[in-house]
Design a protein around this motif. Structure first.
Motif, PDB file in Angstrom:
ATOM      1  N   THR A 117       0.851  -1.188   0.000  1.00 35.92           N
ATOM      2  CA  THR A 117       0.000   0.000   0.000  1.00 35.92           C
ATOM      3  C   THR A 117       0.884   1.233   0.000  1.00 35.92           C
ATOM      4  OG1 THR A 117      -1.723  -1.185   1.222  1.00 35.92           O
ATOM      5  CG2 THR A 117      -1.860   1.227   1.197  1.00 35.92           C
ATOM      6  N   TYR A 118       0.535   2.187  -0.860  1.00 35.24           N
ATOM      7  CA  TYR A 118       1.273   3.440  -1.004  1.00 35.24           C
ATOM      8  C   TYR A 118       0.388   4.594  -0.550  1.00 35.24           C
ATOM      9  CZ  TYR A 118       4.042   0.537  -4.185  1.00 35.24           C
ATOM     10  OH  TYR A 118       4.809  -0.463  -4.730  1.00 35.24           O
ATOM     11  N   PHE A 119       0.985   5.524   0.179  1.00 37.95           N
ATOM     12  CA  PHE A 119       0.344   6.790   0.520  1.00 37.95           C
ATOM     13  C   PHE A 119       1.215   7.876  -0.091  1.00 37.95           C
ATOM     14  CE2 PHE A 119      -1.384   3.994   3.697  1.00 37.95           C
ATOM     15  CZ  PHE A 119      -2.678   4.444   3.877  1.00 37.95           C
TER      16      PHE A 119
ATOM     17  N   ILE B  28      -4.266  13.287  -1.298  1.00 34.87           N
ATOM     18  CA  ILE B  28      -3.569  12.150  -0.708  1.00 34.87           C
ATOM     19  C   ILE B  28      -4.059  10.907  -1.441  1.00 34.87           C
ATOM     20  CG2 ILE B  28      -3.146  10.758   1.357  1.00 34.87           C
ATOM     21  CD1 ILE B  28      -3.735  13.332   2.998  1.00 34.87           C
ATOM     22  N   TRP B  29      -3.142  10.258  -2.160  1.00 28.43           N
ATOM     23  CA  TRP B  29      -3.459   9.004  -2.819  1.00 28.43           C
ATOM     24  C   TRP B  29      -3.186   7.863  -1.865  1.00 28.43           C
ATOM     25  CZ3 TRP B  29      -0.252   9.777  -7.927  1.00 28.43           C
ATOM     26  CH2 TRP B  29      -0.937  10.613  -8.792  1.00 28.43           C
ATOM     27  N   GLU B  30      -4.077   6.915  -1.797  1.00 30.37           N
ATOM     28  CA  GLU B  30      -3.841   5.628  -1.145  1.00 30.37           C
ATOM     29  C   GLU B  30      -4.058   4.587  -2.235  1.00 30.37           C
ATOM     30  OE1 GLU B  30      -6.030   2.548   1.883  1.00 30.37           O
ATOM     31  OE2 GLU B  30      -6.301   4.682   2.273  1.00 30.37           O
ATOM     32  N   ILE B  31      -2.989   3.933  -2.631  1.00 29.57           N
ATOM     33  CA  ILE B  31      -3.059   2.957  -3.714  1.00 29.57           C
ATOM     34  C   ILE B  31      -2.629   1.610  -3.155  1.00 29.57           C
ATOM     35  CG2 ILE B  31      -2.289   2.338  -6.031  1.00 29.57           C
ATOM     36  CD1 ILE B  31      -1.531   5.352  -6.354  1.00 29.57           C
ATOM     37  N   SER B  32      -3.501   0.624  -3.282  1.00 25.90           N
ATOM     38  CA  SER B  32      -3.211  -0.716  -2.770  1.00 25.90           C
ATOM     39  C   SER B  32      -3.096  -1.694  -3.926  1.00 25.90           C
ATOM     40  CB  SER B  32      -4.317  -1.177  -1.823  1.00 25.90           C
ATOM     41  OG  SER B  32      -4.073  -2.514  -1.420  1.00 25.90           O
ATOM     42  N   PHE B  33      -1.964  -2.380  -3.979  1.00 26.70           N
ATOM     43  CA  PHE B  33      -1.778  -3.487  -4.918  1.00 26.70           C
ATOM     44  C   PHE B  33      -1.957  -4.769  -4.118  1.00 26.70           C
ATOM     45  CE2 PHE B  33       0.429  -0.072  -7.059  1.00 26.70           C
ATOM     46  CZ  PHE B  33       0.075  -0.266  -8.389  1.00 26.70           C
TER      47      PHE B  33
ATOM     48  N   SER C 227      -3.627  -7.933  -5.675  1.00 30.72           N
ATOM     49  CA  SER C 227      -4.236  -8.844  -6.645  1.00 30.72           C
ATOM     50  C   SER C 227      -5.653  -8.380  -7.002  1.00 30.72           C
ATOM     51  CB  SER C 227      -4.211 -10.271  -6.106  1.00 30.72           C
ATOM     52  OG  SER C 227      -4.600 -11.181  -7.097  1.00 30.72           O
ATOM     53  N   SER C 228      -6.648  -9.239  -6.802  1.00 33.75           N
ATOM     54  CA  SER C 228      -8.016  -8.905  -7.203  1.00 33.75           C
ATOM     55  C   SER C 228      -8.699  -7.934  -6.232  1.00 33.75           C
ATOM     56  CB  SER C 228      -8.863 -10.174  -7.329  1.00 33.75           C
ATOM     57  OG  SER C 228      -8.937 -10.835  -6.095  1.00 33.75           O
ATOM     58  N   SER C 229      -8.023  -7.547  -5.155  1.00 32.78           N
ATOM     59  CA  SER C 229      -8.574  -6.594  -4.184  1.00 32.78           C
ATOM     60  C   SER C 229      -7.856  -5.249  -4.237  1.00 32.78           C
ATOM     61  CB  SER C 229      -8.483  -7.173  -2.770  1.00 32.78           C
ATOM     62  OG  SER C 229      -9.241  -8.352  -2.672  1.00 32.78           O
ATOM     63  N   SER C 230      -7.249  -4.914  -5.374  1.00 33.80           N
ATOM     64  CA  SER C 230      -6.525  -3.655  -5.517  1.00 33.80           C
ATOM     65  C   SER C 230      -7.510  -2.486  -5.586  1.00 33.80           C
ATOM     66  CB  SER C 230      -5.667  -3.687  -6.780  1.00 33.80           C
ATOM     67  OG  SER C 230      -4.723  -4.727  -6.712  1.00 33.80           O
TER      68      SER C 230
END
Length: 186
Positions: free
Chosen positions: A51-53, A105-110, A112-115
């Motif tokens: 997860t990226y912030f 503020i971006w919250e980007i979660s990698f 798999s199918s729950s991105s």
């Protein structure tokens, strides 16, 4: 720890002497100009979830393809003329979202199918399958191609592993409070 190093074509650091947000206080940030400005860091390859912030201004709408960051096979990209966003870790889901021009503020979660991709703690993409690729070396200001970023970054954080909803909320609230103290409005 891991530290970013600047390329020879460094982004401009706008520090305490130049206001970049029009407020009363100066906001320290890196300004990427869309022409070969990157930071990079050698990082271990780490499997998902990650997860990226990122405290950032969205890329300037110039009709071009922009890639704000990549880490291993994780990548973000936008067609700035269409407010079309994509993120990639083996699959390429896309979504349309008007991120405006102000700080977000971006919250980007990698995962798999729950991105997913959130903007200011609001879901922008829905849950999608971004693929299963791993995080790795970090490039801030460009992706795998030569489509360089043309936006500003104030803070970038990557978490490896799963975060609880309470942890994600705490991180978002901390970043929001911290940068509002610098005069940034979200």
């Amino acid at each position: 720890g891991n530290h970013l190093t600047a390329s020879t074509d460094q982004p401009a650091y706008e520090g305490p002497f130049e206001s970049i947000d029009g407020g009363n206080m100066d906001t320290p940030a890196w300004n990427f100009d869309g022409d070969r400005s990157i930071f990079n860091s050698d990082m271990d390859t780490v499997a998902q979830p990650n997860t990226y912030f990122i405290v950032v201004t969205p890329p300037v709408s110039d009709g071009g393809l922009r890639r704000p960051f990549s880490s291993g096979v994780h990548e973000t990209m936008t067609n700035t003329s269409a407010n079309q966003w994509k993120y990639y870790a083996g699959s390429l889901p896309e979504f349309n979202y008007d991120m405006g021009t102000d700080w977000v503020i971006w919250e980007i979660s990698f995962n798999s199918s729950s991105s997913y991709w959130k903007v200011n703690n609001v879901d922008a993409s829905g849950t999608q399958d971004a693929g299963t690729g791993a995080a790795g070396d970090l490039y801030l200001g460009r992706g795998a191609g030569a489509d360089y970023a043309n936006n500003k970054y104030a803070e970038f954080i990557r978490y490896d592993g799963t975060l609880t909803d309470a942890e994600k909320t705490r991180i978002y609230n901390h970043l929001k409070s911290k940068w509002e103290n610098w005069g940034v409005t979200f």
